[in-house]
Each structure stands twice: as C-alpha cells, then as structure tokens.
Design a protein around this motif. Structure first.
Motif: not given
Length: 205
Positions: A161-190
């Motif tokens: 701490r006196e030397n401006d160093i800290d112990i690293a800790f696990p971090q979670v990086v969140i990326n928002y994925p690009a939206e995709k348009d999935y097409v489901v027809t009535k036939k697919d639903k049946r």
C-alpha cells in the motif's frame, strides 16, 4: 489361573510404565515443550509413568498412553520456520517487488521482535489466476510461529500500500451481446409443440 489372568491384564500397564521410563531417561521431550505425537500437536503439560498429556491451542487435553506413542516430533528444541506466501498482481514487475523487499526486510525484522532470523525472500513459488505468489520465511520459536506468520503478512500488505500496489482480485467483465432477430415460423412452433407433447407422453410414469 488367577495369576495368569492378573498377568495378562497387567500387560498393557507394564508396557505403559516401561515406555514412560524410556521417555524420561532418553529425554525425548519435557514439560512445557511443543511436540507432535501421533499427528496431535500440543504443549506437554504432564509426563506420567503411564501416560503423557498434551494441551493444544484450542484448550483440548489429549491423554496418550506411553506405549501407544509412535511418531514424536519435538518442535521446541530448534527454531521453527515461519513460511508465508505473499501475492502481487501480474502487471507489477517482479523486479519492483524484489527491490521493495530488499529495502524493507530489515525493517520487517525490527517491527516483529519475535523473529530470530530473517525474514528471507525465497523467490516465486506459484502463478495464480490473478496474482504471482512469492515466498518469505523467517525463523522463530515454535510457540510464536503462527503469530509471526500473521505479522509478516501484515507488514507485506503495508509495504504494498505504501508503494501504491494492491493485490489483484477476480473481476467479472460484462459485455452486452449484439441483439439478433431469430425467426420462428408458425410451422416451427407447431413442430416444437408436437415434439414437446410427444416427450411428455413418453416420459409419463
């Protein structure tokens, strides 16, 4: 017959007494010393003709028949080794950490009077997910070993701490994925509904 019964019954007692005599005359350990007997670590509080009593750090008393004593490690006759693993993050050069330690090991020893020899820097011992681990060791009395290890860890943290160093800790990086348009027809639903209904029917009972 009575003599035979008494003789057989006294065998364990005789074995304990003989073993106790050897323990006392060979000076394997004394009252007040810290030992490990059959994997139980504690301070010797009593050496009797028949048994030995150990007191562990939690206040438990272990009573061991002298004839049952196998492996004995006397931890009080020589200085014990306090071993501490210390971490620092990957982005900090190892040379910087080594120079910090080189300039402060004597100060650490001064701040921890219980250290009899050292502390010494032994090098890198492990690569973790977020940190590099180095090893510091020092010699001290066995009864002070755990506290010395904790004190070294405290001093190491303070140096970082006196030397401006800290112990690293696990971090979670969140990326928002690009939206995709999935097409489901009535036939697919049946088809999907038919498949689901069939699976439900087959899985009954």
């Amino acid at each position: 017959v009575l003599t035979l019964i008494v003789g057989l019954g006294a065998q364990p007692l005789i074995a304990d007494i003989i073993a106790g005599i050897f323990i006392i005359f060979e000076n394997e350990y004394n009252v007040g010393e810290i030992v490990t007997i059959n994997d139980f670590r504690g301070t010797v509080i009593e050496i009797g003709i028949r048994s030995t009593k150990l007191l562990d750090a939690a206040g438990n008393i272990k009573i061991i028949n002298n004839s049952a004593i196998g492996d004995v490690i006397n931890l009080s006759r020589e200085l014990s080794l306090a071993v501490v693993d210390c971490d620092f993050p990957y982005d900090v050069p190892i040379e910087l950490i080594e120079n910090i330690l080189n300039s402060n090991l004597n100060a650490i020893a001064k701040n921890i009077p219980a250290i009899k020899e050292g502390p010494y820097y032994k090098g890198v011992c492990m690569y973790k997910d977020s940190n590099v681990t180095i090893k510091l060791v020092a010699k001290c009395l066995e009864e002070e070993r755990f506290q010395v290890e904790r004190d070294i860890m405290r001093e190491y943290r303070r140096l970082l701490r006196e030397n401006d160093i800290d112990i690293a800790f696990p971090q979670v990086v969140i990326n928002y994925p690009a939206e995709k348009d999935y097409v489901v027809t009535k036939k697919d639903k049946r088809i999907a509904d038919k498949f689901t209904d069939a699976q439900k029917e087959m899985s009954q009972n």
